[in-house]
Write a protein that holds these residues in place. Structure first.
Motif, PDB file in Angstrom:
ATOM      1  N   LEU A 176       0.844  -1.192   0.000  1.00  0.00           N
ATOM      2  CA  LEU A 176       0.000   0.000   0.000  1.00  0.00           C
ATOM      3  C   LEU A 176       0.878   1.240   0.000  1.00  0.00           C
ATOM      4  O   LEU A 176       1.961   1.259   0.590  1.00  0.00           O
ATOM      5  CB  LEU A 176      -0.921   0.017   1.223  1.00  0.00           C
ATOM      6  N   SER A 177       0.401   2.270  -0.672  1.00  0.00           N
ATOM      7  CA  SER A 177       1.155   3.507  -0.779  1.00  0.00           C
ATOM      8  C   SER A 177       0.218   4.691  -0.577  1.00  0.00           C
ATOM      9  O   SER A 177      -0.918   4.662  -1.053  1.00  0.00           O
ATOM     10  CB  SER A 177       1.801   3.558  -2.169  1.00  0.00           C
ATOM     11  N   ILE A 178       0.664   5.703   0.111  1.00  0.00           N
ATOM     12  CA  ILE A 178      -0.140   6.929   0.215  1.00  0.00           C
ATOM     13  C   ILE A 178       0.382   7.924  -0.814  1.00  0.00           C
ATOM     14  O   ILE A 178       1.533   8.362  -0.739  1.00  0.00           O
ATOM     15  CB  ILE A 178      -0.098   7.534   1.627  1.00  0.00           C
ATOM     16  N   ASP A 179      -0.464   8.211  -1.794  1.00  0.00           N
ATOM     17  CA  ASP A 179      -0.082   9.075  -2.912  1.00  0.00           C
ATOM     18  C   ASP A 179      -0.258  10.543  -2.529  1.00  0.00           C
ATOM     19  O   ASP A 179      -1.075  10.863  -1.671  1.00  0.00           O
ATOM     20  CB  ASP A 179      -0.983   8.750  -4.114  1.00  0.00           C
ATOM     21  N   ASP A 180       0.498  11.407  -3.175  1.00  0.00           N
ATOM     22  CA  ASP A 180       0.365  12.861  -2.967  1.00  0.00           C
ATOM     23  C   ASP A 180       0.422  13.228  -1.494  1.00  0.00           C
ATOM     24  O   ASP A 180      -0.350  14.069  -1.017  1.00  0.00           O
ATOM     25  CB  ASP A 180      -0.967  13.377  -3.562  1.00  0.00           C
ATOM     26  N   PHE A 181       1.333  12.578  -0.769  1.00  0.00           N
ATOM     27  CA  PHE A 181       1.360  12.809   0.670  1.00  0.00           C
ATOM     28  C   PHE A 181       1.673  14.265   0.977  1.00  0.00           C
ATOM     29  O   PHE A 181       2.565  14.867   0.394  1.00  0.00           O
ATOM     30  CB  PHE A 181       2.356  11.890   1.389  1.00  0.00           C
ATOM     31  N   GLY A 182       0.906  14.810   1.900  1.00  0.00           N
ATOM     32  CA  GLY A 182       1.106  16.204   2.287  1.00  0.00           C
ATOM     33  C   GLY A 182       0.169  17.151   1.559  1.00  0.00           C
ATOM     34  O   GLY A 182       0.069  18.314   1.905  1.00  0.00           O
ATOM     35  N   ALA A 183      -0.530  16.647   0.536  1.00  0.00           N
ATOM     36  CA  ALA A 183      -1.486  17.491  -0.194  1.00  0.00           C
ATOM     37  C   ALA A 183      -2.897  16.982   0.073  1.00  0.00           C
ATOM     38  O   ALA A 183      -3.091  15.830   0.437  1.00  0.00           O
ATOM     39  CB  ALA A 183      -1.192  17.447  -1.686  1.00  0.00           C
ATOM     40  N   GLY A 184      -3.876  17.816  -0.150  1.00  0.00           N
ATOM     41  CA  GLY A 184      -5.273  17.401  -0.042  1.00  0.00           C
ATOM     42  C   GLY A 184      -5.621  16.867   1.320  1.00  0.00           C
ATOM     43  O   GLY A 184      -5.303  17.484   2.328  1.00  0.00           O
ATOM     44  N   TYR A 185      -6.238  15.698   1.337  1.00  0.00           N
ATOM     45  CA  TYR A 185      -6.750  15.161   2.585  1.00  0.00           C
ATOM     46  C   TYR A 185      -5.872  14.087   3.217  1.00  0.00           C
ATOM     47  O   TYR A 185      -6.254  13.467   4.191  1.00  0.00           O
ATOM     48  CB  TYR A 185      -8.161  14.605   2.364  1.00  0.00           C
ATOM     49  N   SER A 186      -4.694  13.835   2.628  1.00  0.00           N
ATOM     50  CA  SER A 186      -3.841  12.811   3.214  1.00  0.00           C
ATOM     51  C   SER A 186      -3.358  13.303   4.574  1.00  0.00           C
ATOM     52  O   SER A 186      -2.990  14.458   4.726  1.00  0.00           O
ATOM     53  CB  SER A 186      -2.649  12.525   2.304  1.00  0.00           C
TER      54      SER A 186
END
Ligand code: C2E
Ligand code: MG
Ligand code: MG
Ligand code: MG
Length: 280
Positions: A176-186
């Motif tokens: 599993l990977s968290i995409d666009d970390f630090g942007a949006g709702y992550s």
């Protein structure tokens, strides 16, 4: 007179609004048809190990070939699909296209994992993990070949369901990977809840790495954070040699971006892998 101008502006605004709504509605109808007939293709962008510069993975990026408008990028139709509830079917299209392709080239892709983008909303579907695993088995593929990059475009409503699906997928062998970390709702909470194998540092932080000291600090902190958590940090959107050098220096594990490789047609990606394996 002033009133006349105002009402003219207002009617122009209304007409614009109506046209916009009609365009969106039309696009939804076309998207529905495109999903039904699987009128999509994908490109693959290499993900590179920054210590060896070898390609360790490829990210599958969806493209919609519209009969009149040509190639439409996912930044246009993914948010739309999420808004109108078509995203679940679209994810099924992507999973099918990818698994089919990997099964066909399983030998060539043996030492390379494939990253597939999914929407956090997919994790709210009760049977998502089971269905994905079943599909993987249908093509006789090991889940360990795949990384699921999760993007959160809204805050998750049913966190328990999302975690349950994430746990099942991880237990089955998917990364599993968290995409666009630090942007949006992550959020930081997701690192705990989803226990990802990878964190992707959002492109916006990488872009201004060398000109914005806050972004520099954020990048360095995210790399340190991922090291401490024993997850892999991938910097996305690397466009210059300078950005690459800094990220390497800070110990960022993995990178992606136009400076390294552009997204490629699937066949070109296979050719590139072959060249790499032959040591060229
Ligand atoms: P993402 O997952 O963060 O993917 C990275 C995007 O950045 C891709 O755009 C890629 O082409 C682009 N990119 C890569 N390197 C660079 C660079 O050096 N500079 C710049 N400016 N851009 C770079 P793309 O293909 O348009 O995809 C946009 C987003 O659409 C993706 O962001 C992802 O969130 C979503 N997406 C793409 N394919 C799928 C899919 O199959 N399913 C879902 N749910 N979402 C998808
Ligand atoms: Mg991605
Ligand atoms: Mg991203
Ligand atoms: Mg994105």
């Amino acid at each position: 007179d002033e009133n006349g101008t105002a009402s003219a502006l207002w009617s122009e605004y209304q007409t614009g609004w109506v046209e916009q709504q009609q365009d969106q509605l039309y696009l939804v109808v076309e998207l529905t048809q495109a999903i039904r007939h699987r009128r999509f293709e994908f490109v693959v962008q290499p993900k590179v190990d920054l210590s060896s510069m070898a390609i360790h993975s490829g990210e599958v990026l969806l493209r919609w070939h519209h009969p009149e408008k040509g190639s439409i990028g996912p930044d246009v139709f993914i948010p739309l699909a999420e808004r109108v509830g078509l995203i679940f079917k679209l994810t099924q299209v992507v999973l099918n296209l990818t698994f089919e392709w990997v099964a066909l080239h399983r030998a060539a892709l043996k030492s390379c994992s494939l990253a597939i983008n999914i929407s956090a909303r997919d994790l709210l579907q009760p049977a998502f993990a089971q269905d994905t695993l079943a599909l993987c088995q249908k093509y006789q593929l090991e889940p360990a070949r795949f990384i699921l990059e999760i993007t959160e475009t809204t805050a998750l409503s049913d966190k328990a369901m999302a975690i349950e699906n994430a746990d099942l997928l991880r237990a089955a062998g998917f990364s599993l990977s968290i995409d666009d970390f630090g942007a949006g709702y992550s959020s930081m909470q997701n690192i705990h809840r989803l226990a990802p194998q990878e964190i992707k540092i959002d492109r916006q932080f990488v872009r201004e790495l060398t000109i914005n000291s806050t972004h520099e600090t954020l990048c360095r902190s995210l790399i340190t954070l991922s090291q401490d958590l024993h997850t892999c940090a991938t910097a996305e959107g690397i466009e210059t040699a300078e950005q690459l050098a800094l990220l390497k220096q800070w110990g960022c594990h993995s990178g992606q971006g136009y400076y390294l490789y552009r997204p490629l047609a699937p066949d070109d990606f296979l050719t590139l892998l072959r060249t790499q394996q032959n040591g060229h």
